[in-house]
Design a protein around this motif. Structure first.
Motif, mmCIF file in Angstrom:
data_model
loop_
_atom_site.group_PDB
_atom_site.id
_atom_site.type_symbol
_atom_site.label_atom_id
_atom_site.label_comp_id
_atom_site.label_asym_id
_atom_site.label_seq_id
_atom_site.Cartn_x
_atom_site.Cartn_y
_atom_site.Cartn_z
ATOM 1 N N GLN A 52 0.844 -1.190 0.000
ATOM 2 C CA GLN A 52 0.000 0.000 0.000
ATOM 3 C C GLN A 52 0.884 1.245 0.000
ATOM 4 O O GLN A 52 2.018 1.220 0.470
ATOM 5 N N SER A 53 0.329 2.331 -0.494
ATOM 6 C CA SER A 53 1.092 3.575 -0.588
ATOM 7 C C SER A 53 1.162 4.299 0.759
ATOM 8 O O SER A 53 0.390 4.017 1.680
ATOM 9 N N LEU A 54 2.091 5.254 0.823
ATOM 10 C CA LEU A 54 2.174 6.097 2.011
ATOM 11 C C LEU A 54 0.934 6.977 2.150
ATOM 12 O O LEU A 54 0.561 7.337 3.265
ATOM 13 N N LEU A 55 0.296 7.289 1.043
ATOM 14 C CA LEU A 55 -0.967 8.020 1.111
ATOM 15 C C LEU A 55 -2.011 7.175 1.830
ATOM 16 O O LEU A 55 -2.715 7.670 2.712
ATOM 17 N N ASP A 56 -2.068 5.880 1.487
ATOM 18 C CA ASP A 56 -2.981 4.969 2.193
ATOM 19 C C ASP A 56 -2.633 4.904 3.677
ATOM 20 O O ASP A 56 -3.515 4.944 4.531
ATOM 21 N N ALA A 57 -1.338 4.785 3.976
ATOM 22 C CA ALA A 57 -0.888 4.699 5.374
ATOM 23 C C ALA A 57 -1.275 5.961 6.140
ATOM 24 O O ALA A 57 -1.764 5.880 7.279
ATOM 25 N N SER A 58 -1.074 7.127 5.534
ATOM 26 C CA SER A 58 -1.390 8.377 6.231
ATOM 27 C C SER A 58 -2.893 8.497 6.482
ATOM 28 O O SER A 58 -3.312 8.987 7.535
ATOM 29 N N ARG A 59 -3.691 8.037 5.556
ATOM 30 C CA ARG A 59 -5.150 8.073 5.753
ATOM 31 C C ARG A 59 -5.575 7.098 6.849
ATOM 32 O O ARG A 59 -6.470 7.398 7.632
ATOM 33 N N MET A 60 -4.920 5.930 6.898
ATOM 34 C CA MET A 60 -5.210 4.978 7.967
ATOM 35 C C MET A 60 -4.849 5.581 9.318
ATOM 36 O O MET A 60 -5.608 5.462 10.284
ATOM 37 N N MET A 61 -3.692 6.248 9.392
ATOM 38 C CA MET A 61 -3.285 6.880 10.639
ATOM 39 C C MET A 61 -4.299 7.928 11.068
ATOM 40 O O MET A 61 -4.671 8.000 12.244
ATOM 41 N N ARG A 62 -4.758 8.716 10.114
ATOM 42 C CA ARG A 62 -5.774 9.740 10.421
ATOM 43 C C ARG A 62 -7.048 9.095 10.946
ATOM 44 O O ARG A 62 -7.574 9.478 11.984
ATOM 45 N N ASP A 63 -7.535 8.091 10.227
ATOM 46 C CA ASP A 63 -8.799 7.461 10.577
ATOM 47 C C ASP A 63 -8.735 6.701 11.904
ATOM 48 O O ASP A 63 -9.724 6.643 12.637
ATOM 49 N N LEU A 64 -7.578 6.120 12.195
ATOM 50 C CA LEU A 64 -7.398 5.364 13.433
ATOM 51 C C LEU A 64 -6.900 6.244 14.584
ATOM 52 O O LEU A 64 -6.798 5.777 15.717
ATOM 53 N N ASN A 65 -6.553 7.484 14.260
ATOM 54 C CA ASN A 65 -6.013 8.429 15.238
ATOM 55 C C ASN A 65 -4.759 7.874 15.914
ATOM 56 O O ASN A 65 -4.654 7.842 17.140
ATOM 57 N N VAL A 66 -3.816 7.414 15.081
ATOM 58 C CA VAL A 66 -2.541 6.887 15.569
ATOM 59 C C VAL A 66 -1.403 7.560 14.813
ATOM 60 O O VAL A 66 -1.596 8.099 13.730
ATOM 61 N N GLY A 67 -0.204 7.496 15.382
ATOM 62 C CA GLY A 67 0.969 8.095 14.762
ATOM 63 C C GLY A 67 1.907 7.078 14.144
ATOM 64 O O GLY A 67 2.951 7.445 13.609
ATOM 65 N N ALA A 68 1.533 5.803 14.213
ATOM 66 C CA ALA A 68 2.377 4.751 13.652
ATOM 67 C C ALA A 68 1.518 3.551 13.311
ATOM 68 O O ALA A 68 0.469 3.328 13.926
ATOM 69 N N LEU A 69 1.998 2.801 12.334
ATOM 70 C CA LEU A 69 1.310 1.575 11.930
ATOM 71 C C LEU A 69 2.326 0.475 11.704
ATOM 72 O O LEU A 69 3.413 0.719 11.164
ATOM 73 N N PRO A 70 1.945 -0.749 12.058
ATOM 74 C CA PRO A 70 2.779 -1.871 11.644
ATOM 75 C C PRO A 70 2.588 -2.095 10.149
ATOM 76 O O PRO A 70 1.521 -1.814 9.601
ATOM 77 N N ILE A 71 3.628 -2.555 9.506
ATOM 78 C CA ILE A 71 3.573 -2.906 8.087
ATOM 79 C C ILE A 71 3.569 -4.424 8.007
ATOM 80 O O ILE A 71 4.462 -5.075 8.551
ATOM 81 N N CYS A 72 2.563 -4.974 7.343
ATOM 82 C CA CYS A 72 2.464 -6.424 7.219
ATOM 83 C C CYS A 72 2.541 -6.830 5.753
ATOM 84 O O CYS A 72 2.081 -6.104 4.870
ATOM 85 N N GLY A 73 3.127 -7.992 5.534
ATOM 86 C CA GLY A 73 3.182 -8.555 4.198
ATOM 87 C C GLY A 73 1.829 -9.130 3.819
ATOM 88 O O GLY A 73 0.902 -9.194 4.630
ATOM 89 N N ASN A 74 1.710 -9.587 2.592
ATOM 90 C CA ASN A 74 0.460 -10.192 2.143
ATOM 91 C C ASN A 74 0.147 -11.470 2.908
ATOM 92 O O ASN A 74 -0.994 -11.923 2.916
ATOM 93 N N ASP A 75 1.147 -12.041 3.560
ATOM 94 C CA ASP A 75 0.955 -13.240 4.387
ATOM 95 C C ASP A 75 0.495 -12.885 5.799
ATOM 96 O O ASP A 75 0.300 -13.758 6.629
#
Length: 144
Positions: A22-45
């Motif tokens: 996923q893009s960093l744009l997707d990540a930033s939107r997830m952070m906004r929506d979840l109200n967090v400053g960091a996200l784990p990055i997971c593989g397709n597995d």
């Protein structure tokens, strides 16, 4: 900290991942929506591949003139530190202090090496004495 506590006892469960493709744009939107400053990055597995922070997006993408929609989260995965869910809470705290990190993924080694939660400063605040919180802050935020 209570001596019998394990990482799984103090973590926040039900953590959402951004996929490495996923893009960093997707990540930033997830952070906004979840109200967090960091996200784990997971593989397709579904396995943990790294961590990304809002600061990573700003410093390693935006400040470099790169377009967030064109950079993959996996490209910024970086060095990863984690603990098993059965690790003692004290060992988790020690890991955070040694590596000067504020968020620590918790993995279930026996359950297929899957991400089960995250230990954050808020989790520590609920389980540490005031003196322990002060010591943690000095060790993690101290300038090198």
């Amino acid at each position: 900290m209570t001596r019998n506590l394990r990482a799984r006892d103090i973590m926040t469960g039900d953590v959402q991942c951004v996929r490495e493709d996923q893009s960093l744009l997707d990540a930033s939107r997830m952070m906004r929506d979840l109200n967090v400053g960091a996200l784990p990055i997971c593989g397709n597995d579904g396995r943990l591949q790294g961590m990304i922070t809002d600061r990573d997006i700003v410093v390693k993408c935006c400040a470099e003139g790169r377009e967030p929609a064109g950079v993959l989260a996996g490209d910024l995965a970086g060095v990863l530190h984690w603990v098993d869910g059965d690790t003692t809470a004290q060992e988790a705290l020690d890991t955070m202090e040694v590596h000067q990190i504020k968020r620590l993924p918790v993995i279930d080694m026996a359950g297929g090496h899957r991400l089960v939660g995250m230990i954050t400063e808020a989790n520590l605040a609920k389980n540490l004495s005031d003196a322990d919180i002060a010591e943690f802050a000095v060790r993690v935020y101290a300038a090198n």
